[in-house]
Enzyme design. Structure first.
Site, PDB file in Angstrom:
ATOM      1  CG  ASP A 118      54.432  35.379  78.845  1.00  0.00           C
ATOM      2  OD1 ASP A 118      54.443  36.459  78.947  1.00  0.00           O
ATOM      3  OD2 ASP A 118      53.625  35.505  77.318  1.00  0.00           O
ATOM      4  CG  ASP A 120      48.604  36.251  81.537  1.00  0.00           C
ATOM      5  OD1 ASP A 120      47.739  35.576  81.885  1.00  0.00           O
ATOM      6  OD2 ASP A 120      49.570  36.745  81.957  1.00  0.00           O
ATOM      7  CG  ASP A 310      51.144  34.723  73.887  1.00  0.00           C
ATOM      8  OD1 ASP A 310      52.576  35.618  75.290  1.00  0.00           O
ATOM      9  OD2 ASP A 310      50.044  34.930  74.375  1.00  0.00           O
TER      10      ASP A 310
HETATM   11  O1  LIG Z   1      53.466  39.043  79.404  1.00  0.00           O
HETATM   12  P1  LIG Z   1      52.562  38.529  79.678  1.00  0.00           P
HETATM   13  O2  LIG Z   1      52.053  37.615  80.861  1.00  0.00           O
HETATM   14  O3  LIG Z   1      51.957  37.567  78.696  1.00  0.00           O
HETATM   15  O4  LIG Z   1      50.650  39.613  79.872  1.00  0.00           O
HETATM   16  C1  LIG Z   1      50.493  40.049  79.143  1.00  0.00           C
HETATM   17  C2  LIG Z   1      48.981  40.420  79.566  1.00  0.00           C
HETATM   18  O5  LIG Z   1      48.189  39.460  79.987  1.00  0.00           O
HETATM   19  C3  LIG Z   1      47.488  39.700  80.028  1.00  0.00           C
HETATM   20  O6  LIG Z   1      46.102  39.708  79.146  1.00  0.00           O
HETATM   21  C4  LIG Z   1      46.226  39.043  78.797  1.00  0.00           C
HETATM   22  O7  LIG Z   1      45.691  37.705  79.505  1.00  0.00           O
HETATM   23  C5  LIG Z   1      44.721  37.084  79.700  1.00  0.00           C
HETATM   24  C6  LIG Z   1      44.327  36.210  80.395  1.00  0.00           C
HETATM   25  O8  LIG Z   1      44.350  34.880  79.512  1.00  0.00           O
HETATM   26  C7  LIG Z   1      43.674  37.227  78.564  1.00  0.00           C
HETATM   27  O9  LIG Z   1      42.022  37.734  79.027  1.00  0.00           O
HETATM   28  C8  LIG Z   1      43.558  39.067  78.219  1.00  0.00           C
HETATM   29  O10 LIG Z   1      43.299  39.424  77.211  1.00  0.00           O
HETATM   30  C9  LIG Z   1      45.477  38.910  77.482  1.00  0.00           C
HETATM   31  O11 LIG Z   1      45.536  39.900  77.045  1.00  0.00           O
HETATM   32  C10 LIG Z   1      47.189  40.162  81.414  1.00  0.00           C
HETATM   33  O12 LIG Z   1      45.503  39.961  82.017  1.00  0.00           O
HETATM   34  C11 LIG Z   1      47.771  41.561  81.197  1.00  0.00           C
HETATM   35  O13 LIG Z   1      47.872  42.787  82.801  1.00  0.00           O
HETATM   36  C12 LIG Z   1      49.160  41.218  80.575  1.00  0.00           C
HETATM   37  O14 LIG Z   1      49.330  43.206  80.710  1.00  0.00           O
END
Ligand SMILES: O=P(O)(O)OC[C@H]1O[C@H](O[C@H]2O[C@H](CO)[C@@H](O)[C@H](O)[C@H]2O)[C@H](O)[C@@H](O)[C@@H]1O
Length: 369
Positions: A118, A120, A310
């Site tokens: 994954d 983020d 995560d």
């Molecule tokens: O599947 P992932 O790669 O974990 O993506 C899920 C979402 O991740 C991102 O948002 C998350 O990370 C951001 C940066 O650290 C943070 O600001 C946010 O609060 C988190 O939810 C991404 O921006 C989303 O579009 C994804 O859906």
């Protein structure tokens, strides 16, 4: 909805009921107890007052996921020693993948490891601005090393092109929009010998709809300070990490009201983000299965898939591995969470360490041949 109860749904639509505690506001954080109720009853309840209930459900879900952890059935803070006990019992069930490294390496003997990562919160730390969620150079080196020896896929809720720009590594599989948009390496690699250049898009017909919804959301969120709409091509993220908690209700209201006009779209929740996506039966778990199949490992015992993630959406992939009885899910979390993963790692730096150890172990075993 009664005066006393509010329905709570989580990302997977798992629902509980928040029971109002005397003298506490229904929507105040920590102001409710979480009791699970049978799904059938819940559906009946949703049917009686769908729109209002759903908005309130999402407001509750946003607030419930706000503390570092949710303790079902407990509204007060646990004493420190109880917290330690809770953590110890959780870690006993989901030991650190670093501590269990030898066992993981042993299990991979005679099998091809396939790595799923994954983005983020796994490869990059969570930051306020999603456009600045950069990956460190050390992490990039670790992923590059792993991809040298094992087929490696990035599986993310992000738009595929965007995550590709963050990761900046060729030779990987990139599965964006929660696995709805998959592309394999375009060049011939050790694991992609026939150079077929896998490309799979599960939700093409939804593109115009997603675009429309994204524009509507941008318009609606304009007046909410800190709200941020991210178009992830086949899905849309509405971030509320930087929104004052008093305005979270407004965010949920706008999102659910727009969504009520699009029955073919559904809402899920991630880390301080509401995610709008097509109702199709496709998720990170399906993407994992698709990639294993593309790599020639459908129904094979010669493969050891490892999935590190995560977030709640990663649970779909953990569940697939658990059901298959194959490979390992590794949850990245510092706090106990309900999970189908086998192992855990605390934070992205530990993910980097784990990947690095895997590379060193592989190099050593190749030298020992
Ligand atoms: O599947 P992932 O790669 O974990 O993506 C899920 C979402 O991740 C991102 O948002 C998350 O990370 C951001 C940066 O650290 C943070 O600001 C946010 O609060 C988190 O939810 C991404 O921006 C989303 O579009 C994804 O859906």
């Amino acid at each position: 909805m009664t005066n006393h109860n509010a329905l709570i749904s989580d990302a997977k639509g798992s629902i509980g009921v928040a029971v109002r505690v005397p003298n506490q506001s229904l929507f105040s954080p920590g102001g409710s107890r979480y009791i699970s109720i049978p799904r059938k009853k819940l559906v009946q309840k949703l049917e009686t007052d769908p729109s209002q209930t759903r908005t309130h459900s999402w407001i509750e879900a946003m607030r419930a996921s706000s503390p570092t952890r949710i303790r079902p059935g407990n509204i007060s803070s646990l004493p420190e020693s109880d917290e330690e006990d809770e953590y110890s019992s959780w870690i006993a069930q989901h030991p650190s993948a670093l501590t269990m490294f030898e066992e993981i390496a042993e299990a991979s003997k005679g099998k091809q490891i396939v790595m799923f990562l994954d983005y983020d919160g796994t490869l990059s730390p969570i930051v306020e601005n999603p456009d600045r969620a950069y990956m460190s150079d050390e992490m990039r080196e670790a992923v590059k090393g792993v991809a040298r020896y094992f087929p490696t896929a990035i599986v993310t809720g992000r738009c595929r092109d965007k995550v590709r720009r963050f990761v900046k590594l060729p030779g990987l599989y990139y599965a964006g929009s929660h696995g709805m948009d998959i592309k394999g390496p375009s060049k011939k690699t050790k694991h992609n010998k026939n150079n077929k250049g896998v490309l799979f898009q599960a939700a093409n017909e939804f593109l115009p709809m997603i675009d429309q919804v994204s524009k509507c959301l941008v318009e609606k969120m304009r007046d909410i300070e800190g709200a941020n709409v991210e178009n992830n091509k086949f899905c849309v993220s509405v971030h509320y990490r930087c929104v004052d908690q008093k305005d979270w209700g407004l965010v949920a209201e706008h999102v659910t009201s727009i969504l009520s006009e699009y029955p073919k779209l559904r809402l899920t929740q991630g880390r301080k983000v509401l995610e709008i996506r097509p109702t199709i039966k496709w998720d990170k778990g399906k993407a994992l299965e698709f990639l294993l199949e593309s790599l020639g490992f459908a129904n094979s015992n010669d493969v050891l898939p490892i999935y590190i993630g995560d977030d709640r959406t990663d649970e779909d992939a953990f569940k697939v591995l658990k059901k298959k009885g194959q490979g390992f899910g590794i949850l990245v979390s510092k706090v106990p969470k309900e999970t189908s993963a086998t192992y855990s790692l605390q934070e992205p730096s530990e993910v980097g360490e784990f990947l690095q150890r895997l590379v060193e172990w592989k190099q050593m075993s190749l030298r020992g041949r």
